[in-house]
Enzyme design. Structure first.
Site, mmCIF file in Angstrom:
data_model
loop_
_atom_site.group_PDB
_atom_site.id
_atom_site.type_symbol
_atom_site.label_atom_id
_atom_site.label_comp_id
_atom_site.label_asym_id
_atom_site.label_seq_id
_atom_site.Cartn_x
_atom_site.Cartn_y
_atom_site.Cartn_z
ATOM 1 N N GLY A 109 0.658 -1.643 -0.427
ATOM 2 C CA GLY A 109 0.080 0.355 -0.086
ATOM 3 C C GLY A 109 0.578 0.798 -0.091
ATOM 4 N N ASP A 165 -7.706 0.448 1.239
ATOM 5 C CA ASP A 165 -8.868 1.150 1.289
ATOM 6 C C ASP A 165 -9.275 1.624 0.028
ATOM 7 O OD1 ASP A 165 -8.065 2.036 3.476
ATOM 8 O OD2 ASP A 165 -6.736 3.548 3.571
#
Length: 222
Positions: A68, A93
């Protein structure tokens, strides 16, 4: 730093495990490697040059970094030092433009939805207000999907600053005379109108991201 060869024996059975099986990190990586000083305190050193030498020694022509935001910040820094590197986004996310879903998002949404489902039953039977905080610094996809699928009454996301008074009105509507229940799902980066998200700076060596703690509600309202 250790190079691990993922042979058949090493990866056997990992399909039922979560997390990073090889112990990698997105907290500074080779640029802020934690070391223990002689006085017992902790510090950090830059070992990125050593990493590049090891890659060259192993005849590794390119690195594929799956991760990420924190991991890809390391990718960018290594690229700027001359490393041939490919960044593959794996962020729960789901905050990457040009993609339908990023790796990890659907699993996170399913787990959060399951949590909401379980809270609904308990909240209803005990006339409670339950708050479920989920991950999401700048994007509220997990919170939104879990709220819709799990049947939460209130969903707060970073993209839409919330009004505490509106939230309280909704709670009173759901709980007249103190009876009823409310389930609230909050993304960690949610913030009030005109305000900011609750953040703290980690003292963990090499960890540069701020820790988000969801909204700071004022509950002592009539």
């Amino acid at each position: 730093m250790e190079l691990i060869i993922l042979d058949e024996k090493k990866v056997s059975g990992i399909h039922v495990k979560g997390g990073t099986i090889i112990g990698t990190t997105n907290k500074g990586g080779p640029f802020a490697w934690p070391i223990k000083n002689k006085d017992g305190s902790w510090g950090a050193v830059d070992r990125s040059d050593e990493l590049l030498r090891k890659l060259q020694y192993q005849n590794i022509e390119a690195v594929i970094n799956i991760g990420g935001e924190g991991s890809q910040q390391i990718s960018q820094a290594l690229y700027e030092k001359g490393c041939n590197i490919i960044g593959v986004p794996k962020t729960i996310d789901n905050d990457l433009a040009g993609t339908d879903f990023t790796f990890g998002f659907q699993t996170a949404a399913e787990i959060a939805t399951d949590a909401v489902d379980k809270l609904v039953t308990t909240a209803e039977s005990h006339n409670r207000i339950f708050i479920l905080e989920v991950m999401g610094r700048g994007a509220g996809w997990i919170s939104l999907h879990a709220s819709v699928a799990g049947g939460a009454e209130i969903c707060l996301i970073p993209e839409i600053p919330y009004d505490v008074d509106v939230v309280m009105e909704r709670i009173h509507e759901r709980m007249p005379m103190g009876r009823g229940f409310v389930n609230i799902v909050i993304a960690e980066g949610a913030k009030p109108i005109g305000g900011a998200a609750v953040v703290t700076k980690s003292d963990e060596i090499g960890y540069q991201n701020l820790r988000l703690g969801g909204p700071d509600f004022v509950w002592n309202r009539n």
